[in-house]
Design a protein around this motif. Sequence first.
Motif, PDB file in Angstrom:
ATOM      1  N   MET A 250       0.818  -1.186   0.000  1.00  0.00           N
ATOM      2  CA  MET A 250       0.000   0.000   0.000  1.00  0.00           C
ATOM      3  C   MET A 250       0.864   1.253   0.000  1.00  0.00           C
ATOM      4  O   MET A 250       1.946   1.280   0.577  1.00  0.00           O
ATOM      5  CB  MET A 250      -0.880  -0.018   1.249  1.00  0.00           C
ATOM      6  CG  MET A 250      -1.731   1.181   1.485  1.00  0.00           C
ATOM      7  SD  MET A 250      -2.350   1.134   3.183  1.00  0.00           S
ATOM      8  CE  MET A 250      -0.802   1.227   4.103  1.00  0.00           C
ATOM      9  N   THR A 251       0.364   2.286  -0.662  1.00  0.00           N
ATOM     10  CA  THR A 251       0.993   3.600  -0.665  1.00  0.00           C
ATOM     11  C   THR A 251       0.063   4.590   0.026  1.00  0.00           C
ATOM     12  O   THR A 251      -1.151   4.547  -0.182  1.00  0.00           O
ATOM     13  CB  THR A 251       1.263   4.072  -2.106  1.00  0.00           C
ATOM     14  OG1 THR A 251       2.232   3.215  -2.713  1.00  0.00           O
ATOM     15  CG2 THR A 251       1.799   5.489  -2.125  1.00  0.00           C
ATOM     16  N   ASP A 252       0.614   5.472   0.850  1.00  0.00           N
ATOM     17  CA  ASP A 252      -0.185   6.506   1.513  1.00  0.00           C
ATOM     18  C   ASP A 252      -0.367   7.667   0.540  1.00  0.00           C
ATOM     19  O   ASP A 252       0.564   8.441   0.281  1.00  0.00           O
ATOM     20  CB  ASP A 252       0.520   6.976   2.782  1.00  0.00           C
ATOM     21  CG  ASP A 252      -0.363   7.878   3.631  1.00  0.00           C
ATOM     22  OD1 ASP A 252      -1.347   8.434   3.099  1.00  0.00           O
ATOM     23  OD2 ASP A 252      -0.070   8.049   4.833  1.00  0.00           O
ATOM     24  N   HIS A 253      -1.558   7.793  -0.003  1.00  0.00           N
ATOM     25  CA  HIS A 253      -1.808   8.831  -1.010  1.00  0.00           C
ATOM     26  C   HIS A 253      -1.859  10.227  -0.418  1.00  0.00           C
ATOM     27  O   HIS A 253      -1.805  11.211  -1.165  1.00  0.00           O
ATOM     28  CB  HIS A 253      -3.077   8.489  -1.790  1.00  0.00           C
ATOM     29  CG  HIS A 253      -2.893   7.345  -2.727  1.00  0.00           C
ATOM     30  ND1 HIS A 253      -2.499   7.497  -4.032  1.00  0.00           N
ATOM     31  CD2 HIS A 253      -3.001   6.007  -2.530  1.00  0.00           C
ATOM     32  CE1 HIS A 253      -2.391   6.315  -4.612  1.00  0.00           C
ATOM     33  NE2 HIS A 253      -2.689   5.394  -3.724  1.00  0.00           N
ATOM     34  N   ARG A 254      -1.913  10.340   0.887  1.00  0.00           N
ATOM     35  CA  ARG A 254      -1.839  11.664   1.508  1.00  0.00           C
ATOM     36  C   ARG A 254      -0.462  12.281   1.314  1.00  0.00           C
ATOM     37  O   ARG A 254      -0.296  13.504   1.378  1.00  0.00           O
ATOM     38  CB  ARG A 254      -2.143  11.567   3.002  1.00  0.00           C
ATOM     39  CG  ARG A 254      -3.551  11.092   3.327  1.00  0.00           C
ATOM     40  CD  ARG A 254      -3.711  10.826   4.806  1.00  0.00           C
ATOM     41  NE  ARG A 254      -2.807   9.777   5.262  1.00  0.00           N
ATOM     42  CZ  ARG A 254      -2.690   9.382   6.542  1.00  0.00           C
ATOM     43  NH1 ARG A 254      -3.438   9.964   7.469  1.00  0.00           N
ATOM     44  NH2 ARG A 254      -1.854   8.420   6.877  1.00  0.00           N
ATOM     45  N   ALA A 255       0.538  11.421   1.096  1.00  0.00           N
ATOM     46  CA  ALA A 255       1.911  11.902   0.924  1.00  0.00           C
ATOM     47  C   ALA A 255       2.180  12.418  -0.481  1.00  0.00           C
ATOM     48  O   ALA A 255       3.240  12.995  -0.741  1.00  0.00           O
ATOM     49  CB  ALA A 255       2.908  10.789   1.277  1.00  0.00           C
ATOM     50  N   GLY A 256       1.244  12.203  -1.394  1.00  0.00           N
ATOM     51  CA  GLY A 256       1.397  12.712  -2.752  1.00  0.00           C
ATOM     52  C   GLY A 256       2.646  12.195  -3.445  1.00  0.00           C
ATOM     53  O   GLY A 256       2.989  11.015  -3.362  1.00  0.00           O
ATOM     54  N   LYS A 257       3.371  13.103  -4.098  1.00  0.00           N
ATOM     55  CA  LYS A 257       4.538  12.720  -4.888  1.00  0.00           C
ATOM     56  C   LYS A 257       5.671  12.160  -4.028  1.00  0.00           C
ATOM     57  O   LYS A 257       6.560  11.478  -4.545  1.00  0.00           O
ATOM     58  CB  LYS A 257       5.042  13.910  -5.686  1.00  0.00           C
ATOM     59  CG  LYS A 257       5.541  15.074  -4.831  1.00  0.00           C
ATOM     60  CD  LYS A 257       5.976  16.248  -5.696  1.00  0.00           C
ATOM     61  CE  LYS A 257       6.497  17.404  -4.837  1.00  0.00           C
ATOM     62  NZ  LYS A 257       6.914  18.562  -5.669  1.00  0.00           N
ATOM     63  N   LEU A 258       5.627  12.413  -2.713  1.00  0.00           N
ATOM     64  CA  LEU A 258       6.678  11.887  -1.836  1.00  0.00           C
ATOM     65  C   LEU A 258       6.620  10.359  -1.740  1.00  0.00           C
ATOM     66  O   LEU A 258       7.617   9.719  -1.402  1.00  0.00           O
ATOM     67  CB  LEU A 258       6.559  12.487  -0.436  1.00  0.00           C
ATOM     68  CG  LEU A 258       6.763  14.005  -0.333  1.00  0.00           C
ATOM     69  CD1 LEU A 258       6.463  14.475   1.074  1.00  0.00           C
ATOM     70  CD2 LEU A 258       8.188  14.373  -0.730  1.00  0.00           C
ATOM     71  N   ALA A 259       5.452   9.792  -2.029  1.00  0.00           N
ATOM     72  CA  ALA A 259       5.298   8.335  -1.973  1.00  0.00           C
ATOM     73  C   ALA A 259       5.607   7.662  -3.293  1.00  0.00           C
ATOM     74  O   ALA A 259       5.656   6.423  -3.365  1.00  0.00           O
ATOM     75  CB  ALA A 259       3.876   7.979  -1.534  1.00  0.00           C
ATOM     76  N   LYS A 260       5.815   8.439  -4.338  1.00  0.00           N
ATOM     77  CA  LYS A 260       6.037   7.859  -5.664  1.00  0.00           C
ATOM     78  C   LYS A 260       7.262   6.950  -5.661  1.00  0.00           C
ATOM     79  O   LYS A 260       8.347   7.353  -5.247  1.00  0.00           O
ATOM     80  CB  LYS A 260       6.213   8.967  -6.699  1.00  0.00           C
ATOM     81  CG  LYS A 260       6.317   8.457  -8.136  1.00  0.00           C
ATOM     82  CD  LYS A 260       6.377   9.601  -9.113  1.00  0.00           C
ATOM     83  CE  LYS A 260       6.513   9.128 -10.560  1.00  0.00           C
ATOM     84  NZ  LYS A 260       5.412   8.244 -10.961  1.00  0.00           N
TER      85      LYS A 260
END
Length: 234
Positions: free
Chosen positions: A156-166
Amino acid sequence: MSPTNTFKFRPATLAAGDDRWFVEAWDSTLPYLASIGSTSQWQYIPSNLPGAVSKVKKMVEDSDLSSQKYPISSPEVLSEHGVPPLDWDKAYVAEIDIKREDIPIALADRYSNEQGEIVTIPVGAMVLQGRSPEYVRSVIPEQDEKDPFIFLAFLMTDHRAGKLAKGSGSALLNIAKEEVKRLGLKRLCGDCWRGNGRRLVGYYDGQGLKAIGDFDVPKNEQDSWEGAVTEWRA
């Protein structure tokens, strides 16, 4: 070309509250899934469902217990048949260090009390297990003595982090592949939703996990959850 994020990894633990963060980050995926036409992948908000919250907490708890029982990943961990113990579990968190000024707005309240100019935020999570879940058993067994595997139970990726999670998902999958090698195995398996034109299946294919079989999990008398089992070989 955009810069590549640099991640660091640590075990997920109950002491760090990672079970609560897992659920929050899981919730964060819903708006993104709706934006790409994949609403049916998850039709509920995990934090509103006690069963989902309990499931995530147990994943982290099992990882805590497993890390005490099996502190290192090496061939010595394998049973006499050369397979991972069924109670082998490993949960990971991917994190990134950022400047305080770069904290995403969606996470500002959570990290507003952090000290220092550099803040560490979690952006992705993964759970590995020494067994497959029951719902994929029409494709692969719980474990295979002739062709043993580690099972990717959660990514899972935390989409609240935006581009930082890419890139965190790909980085975590690389960690999973390294775990396979450290255990002296050759196989990483997992499952994913195959709806919306098999878009998610295509993502895993691009990461080297090829689809090896489809399955369906009944949700009610008329509907079912469509899944695919994927596999990477060292």
